[in-house]
Design a protein around this motif. Structure first.
Motif, short mmCIF file in Angstrom:
data_model
loop_
_atom_site.label_atom_id
_atom_site.label_comp_id
_atom_site.label_asym_id
_atom_site.label_seq_id
_atom_site.Cartn_x
_atom_site.Cartn_y
_atom_site.Cartn_z
N HIS A 1 21.60 28.01 -46.51
CA HIS A 1 20.50 27.39 -45.78
C HIS A 1 21.07 26.38 -44.78
N VAL A 2 20.36 26.22 -43.70
CA VAL A 2 20.78 25.25 -42.69
C VAL A 2 19.52 24.67 -42.03
N SER A 3 19.60 23.41 -41.69
CA SER A 3 18.52 22.79 -40.93
C SER A 3 18.90 22.82 -39.46
N ALA A 4 17.94 23.16 -38.63
CA ALA A 4 18.15 23.21 -37.19
C ALA A 4 17.00 22.49 -36.51
N GLU A 5 17.25 22.03 -35.31
CA GLU A 5 16.19 21.41 -34.54
C GLU A 5 15.62 22.45 -33.59
N VAL A 6 14.31 22.64 -33.69
CA VAL A 6 13.63 23.62 -32.84
C VAL A 6 12.54 22.89 -32.07
N ASP A 7 12.67 22.89 -30.77
CA ASP A 7 11.69 22.23 -29.90
C ASP A 7 11.37 20.81 -30.40
N GLY A 8 12.42 20.09 -30.82
CA GLY A 8 12.27 18.70 -31.24
C GLY A 8 11.87 18.49 -32.69
N GLN A 9 11.67 19.56 -33.46
CA GLN A 9 11.28 19.45 -34.87
C GLN A 9 12.37 20.06 -35.75
N GLU A 10 12.59 19.45 -36.92
CA GLU A 10 13.55 20.01 -37.86
C GLU A 10 12.92 21.16 -38.64
N VAL A 11 13.65 22.27 -38.73
CA VAL A 11 13.19 23.45 -39.46
C VAL A 11 14.33 23.89 -40.38
N ASP B 1 5.81 26.85 -40.35
CA ASP B 1 6.80 26.27 -39.42
C ASP B 1 6.36 26.48 -37.97
N ALA B 2 5.83 27.66 -37.67
CA ALA B 2 5.36 27.93 -36.31
C ALA B 2 4.24 26.96 -35.93
N ALA B 3 3.31 26.72 -36.84
CA ALA B 3 2.20 25.79 -36.55
C ALA B 3 2.73 24.38 -36.31
N ARG B 4 3.73 23.96 -37.12
CA ARG B 4 4.32 22.63 -36.92
C ARG B 4 4.98 22.51 -35.55
N LEU B 5 5.50 23.62 -35.05
CA LEU B 5 6.16 23.64 -33.74
C LEU B 5 5.17 23.82 -32.59
N GLY B 6 3.89 23.95 -32.93
CA GLY B 6 2.88 24.12 -31.90
C GLY B 6 2.78 25.55 -31.39
N LEU B 7 3.32 26.50 -32.15
CA LEU B 7 3.26 27.91 -31.78
C LEU B 7 2.12 28.56 -32.55
N SER B 8 1.14 29.06 -31.83
CA SER B 8 0.01 29.71 -32.50
C SER B 8 -0.28 31.03 -31.81
N PRO B 9 0.44 32.08 -32.24
CA PRO B 9 0.22 33.39 -31.62
C PRO B 9 -1.21 33.87 -31.85
N ASP B 10 -1.70 34.60 -30.89
CA ASP B 10 -3.02 35.22 -31.00
C ASP B 10 -3.01 36.14 -32.22
N PRO B 11 -4.05 36.08 -33.07
CA PRO B 11 -4.09 36.96 -34.26
C PRO B 11 -3.92 38.44 -33.93
N GLY B 12 -4.34 38.85 -32.76
CA GLY B 12 -4.21 40.25 -32.35
C GLY B 12 -2.78 40.63 -31.98
N SER B 13 -1.91 39.63 -31.80
CA SER B 13 -0.53 39.93 -31.41
C SER B 13 0.37 40.27 -32.60
#
Length: 172
Positions: A66-76, A93-105
Motif C-alpha cells: 500500500h502507498v499513500s499518494a497525493e491526488v489533486d491536493g488530497q491524500e489517497v 475516494d472519487a467523491a472526496r476528490l470532487g470527481l462525480s462521473p455521470d451515472p450513465g458513464s
C-alpha cells in the motif's frame, strides 16, 4: 503437618485468585505492544522510502503493498496492483476528490475476480507518488471497489517495478 496443609492452601488461593489476573495484565500489555508495532508498520507502509532514483514500498502484514499518494491536493491510500491497467478509484475516494462521473458513464469495462466491474473514466489533473509528480493521469472510478488501486497508468511512468522479498522497488 498442619503447617504443610496451611501452606498448600495458601498456594492454592494465590493460584486461583492472583494468577488469572496476571495473565490478563500480560495480555493487555501484549495487545498494546502489537497495536504499537502495527501502527509503526502501517506508517512505514504508507510512506514509501525514496532515494537514489528508487521508491521502496514495504509489504504490509496482509502481504500487500500500500502507498499513500497525493491526488489533486488530497491524500489517497492505494493498493499497488501491477495487474491493473489504470488507476482505479473507489467511489468514496472519487467523491472526496470532487470527481462525480455521470451515472450513465459507468460501463461494464473491467473483469474482476467476482465478475464484471462497472467503471467510469476520469482524468486526474495532478498526482504525486513517492516524490514524483504526474499530470493528466488516466483513471477510472469503479462501483463497489473497496480500495483504490495504483495501476499501470502510473507505474509505467514511475519506472521499472521489481519485487525483492518484502519490498517493492520502483526505479527510474
Amino acid at each position: 503437618m498442619n503447617r504443610l496443609i496451611l501452606f498448600a492452601l495458601l498456594i492454592m488461593i494465590i493460584v486461583v485468585v492472583i494468577a488469572p489476573n496476571l495473565g490478563h495484565q500480560a495480555e493487555r500489555v501484549t495487545v498494546a505492544s502489537v497495536r504499537a508495532e502495527k501502527d509503526v508498520a502501517v506508517a512505514a507502509v504508507e510512506r514509501p522510502v525514496v532515494g537514489g532514483g528508487s521508491t521502496v514500498i514495504e509489504r504490509d502484514g496482509g502481504g500487500q503493498f500500500h502507498v499513500s499518494a497525493e491526488v489533486d491536493g488530497q491524500e489517497v491510500r492505494f493498493l499497488v496492483d501491477t495487474g491493473a491497467d489504470l488507476v482505479a478509484l473507489t467511489e468514496a475516494d472519487a467523491a472526496r476528490l470532487g470527481l462525480s462521473p455521470d451515472p450513465g458513464s459507468f460501463q461494464p469495462t473491467l473483469r474482476t475476480a467476482s465478475g464484471t466491474g462497472y467503471g467510469a473514466p476520469v482524468r486526474l489533473e495532478r498526482m504525486s507518488v513517492g516524490g514524483r509528480d504526474l499530470d493528466d493521469v488516466e483513471a477510472v472510478v469503479v462501483r463497489g471497489l473497496s480500495v483504490s488501486l495504483l495501476g499501470q497508468s502510473v507505474l509505467r511512468q514511475l519506472g521499472s517495478v521489481t519485487l525483492e522479498g518484502d519490498r517493492l522497488l520502483i526505479s527510474d
